[in-house]
Design a protein around this motif. Structure first.
Motif, PDB file in Angstrom:
ATOM      1  N   ARG A  67       4.740  13.969   1.068  1.00 21.14           N
ATOM      2  CA  ARG A  67       5.640  12.912   0.601  1.00 21.14           C
ATOM      3  C   ARG A  67       4.888  11.596   0.475  1.00 21.14           C
ATOM      4  O   ARG A  67       4.015  11.277   1.277  1.00 21.14           O
ATOM      5  N   SER A  68       5.256  10.820  -0.534  1.00 21.47           N
ATOM      6  CA  SER A  68       4.653   9.512  -0.756  1.00 21.47           C
ATOM      7  C   SER A  68       5.434   8.456   0.022  1.00 21.47           C
ATOM      8  O   SER A  68       6.666   8.508   0.108  1.00 21.47           O
ATOM      9  N   PRO A  93       5.935  -1.346   2.080  1.00 21.25           N
ATOM     10  CA  PRO A  93       7.018  -2.332   1.931  1.00 21.25           C
ATOM     11  C   PRO A  93       8.421  -1.725   2.012  1.00 21.25           C
ATOM     12  O   PRO A  93       9.374  -2.430   2.322  1.00 21.25           O
ATOM     13  N   ASP A  94       8.539  -0.424   1.748  1.00 21.89           N
ATOM     14  CA  ASP A  94       9.846   0.224   1.811  1.00 21.89           C
ATOM     15  C   ASP A  94      10.376   0.322   3.239  1.00 21.89           C
ATOM     16  O   ASP A  94      11.554   0.627   3.446  1.00 21.89           O
ATOM     17  N   LEU A 119      -0.697   9.617   7.363  1.00 25.13           N
ATOM     18  CA  LEU A 119      -0.958   9.362   5.955  1.00 25.13           C
ATOM     19  C   LEU A 119      -2.456   9.365   5.673  1.00 25.13           C
ATOM     20  O   LEU A 119      -3.270   9.056   6.562  1.00 25.13           O
ATOM     21  N   LEU A 120      -2.777   9.699   4.439  1.00 22.13           N
ATOM     22  CA  LEU A 120      -4.177   9.773   4.016  1.00 22.13           C
ATOM     23  C   LEU A 120      -4.569   8.509   3.257  1.00 22.13           C
ATOM     24  O   LEU A 120      -3.837   8.044   2.386  1.00 22.13           O
ATOM     25  N   ASP A 121      -5.731   7.976   3.619  1.00 23.65           N
ATOM     26  CA  ASP A 121      -6.315   6.843   2.896  1.00 23.65           C
ATOM     27  C   ASP A 121      -7.786   7.177   2.697  1.00 23.65           C
ATOM     28  O   ASP A 121      -8.662   6.631   3.380  1.00 23.65           O
ATOM     29  N   TRP A 128       0.855  -1.199   0.000  1.00 25.15           N
ATOM     30  CA  TRP A 128       0.000   0.000   0.000  1.00 25.15           C
ATOM     31  C   TRP A 128       0.883   1.238   0.000  1.00 25.15           C
ATOM     32  O   TRP A 128       1.914   1.285   0.678  1.00 25.15           O
ATOM     33  N   ARG A 129       0.482   2.230  -0.744  1.00 27.56           N
ATOM     34  CA  ARG A 129       1.218   3.492  -0.810  1.00 27.56           C
ATOM     35  C   ARG A 129       0.266   4.633  -0.497  1.00 27.56           C
ATOM     36  O   ARG A 129      -0.868   4.673  -0.996  1.00 27.56           O
ATOM     37  N   GLY A 130       0.721   5.539   0.343  1.00 19.70           N
ATOM     38  CA  GLY A 130      -0.097   6.689   0.690  1.00 19.70           C
ATOM     39  C   GLY A 130       0.721   7.962   0.702  1.00 19.70           C
ATOM     40  O   GLY A 130       1.955   7.932   0.619  1.00 19.70           O
TER      41      GLY A 130
END
Length: 273
Positions: free
Chosen positions: A150-151, A155-156, A220-222, A142-144
């Motif tokens: 900033r993104s 997993p990073d 973070l925004l979801d 998942w990326r937010g």
């Protein structure tokens, strides 16, 4: 790992439901056998249950005495889920042993009720374990976008233990546990704490984060609540604990106290309370 039954806005841990079912079965067995032997039900059913619950709570409180000492009133707030089940079961066994030593007329019926409870409890926990989903091998893909624009891809973060808190500003328990999470972030610089908002507009999240003193880099925004749906955790608040290898080690659905947070953090850091 905590698993829950969600009925609309109501979230019930399966372990608690199994415990209640076991207590009902144990009480039924105790009362039926007492009546069959011509005995009045007596106080032993509720006494045993009360002592076991008190022992389970007290053992957890003593284990995390420092955390509860900072907020003594929280000892009676059992919504934090802080229990030591084995302490409760051990106390129940001691109670039954005392009845046998005193040759109480209720010793056999009380022992039978406890045995029925234990059988259902152990069976239920074994079924939970056997039917537990395998889940993703690592942090979810998942990326937010954080409040600092900033993104960030989850997993990073592999290589660092991560605490992921799913929350919303309209959720009272989410708001109550924010100071606890912030204090833990300050005390555990080696851990990454992420507050991933579920379904709210950026301006709402930004305003609330500023009021609470949440770090913009870690909020973070979801907006579509994609992460909660992907993980199967729609209840708020839900906190997920990942170790440095990206493995999900614990899930807490519901409000965290300082003690229950410390308990789960130990599962991803290996630290002893």
């Amino acid at each position: 790992m905590e698993r829950v039954l969600q009925l609309g806005p109501l979230v019930l841990p399966w372990a608690m439901l199994i415990l209640l079912a076991g207590w009902q079965l144990g009480s039924l067995v105790y009362e039926r056998l007492s009546a069959r032997q011509g005995l009045a039900p007596g106080p032993h059913g509720w006494r045993l249950a009360l002592l076991a619950l008190l022992a389970a709570r007290l053992a957890f409180v003593l284990r995390y005495a420092g955390e509860y000492g900072a907020a003594p009133w929280s000892v009676i707030d059992i919504r934090d889920g802080g229990w030591e089940p084995w302490a409760g079961l051990g106390t129940a066994l001691l109670y039954v042993a005392a009845l046998w030593l005193r040759r109480s007329p209720w010793r056999q019926t009380t022992a039978a009720g406890l045995a029925a409870f234990a059988a259902l409890w152990f069976t239920g926990l074994a079924l939970l374990q056997a039917t537990a989903p395998s889940g993703p091998a690592g942090l979810p893909a998942w990326r937010g976008v954080a409040l600092d624009a900033r993104s960030l891809a989850l997993p990073d973060l592999r290589g660092q233990a991560v605490v992921v808190n799913l929350w919303a500003s309209w959720c009272p328990p989410c708001r109550r546990e924010m100071p606890v999470l912030l204090q833990a972030r300050q005390a555990h610089a080696q851990l990454r704490f992420l507050w991933i908002n579920q379904g709210e507009a950026p301006e709402v999240v930004t305003r609330f984060a500023a009021q609470q003193g949440l770090p913009a880099t870690d909020v973070l925004l979801d907006p579509a609540s994609q992460l909660g749906q992907a993980l199967g955790h729609k209840a708020l608040p839900t906190t997920l604990f990942y170790d440095a290898q990206g493995r999900l080690r614990a899930v807490r659905a519901g409000e965290l106290s300082a003690a229950t947070l410390a308990h789960h953090l130990a599962q991803i850091t290996g630290a002893k309370p």
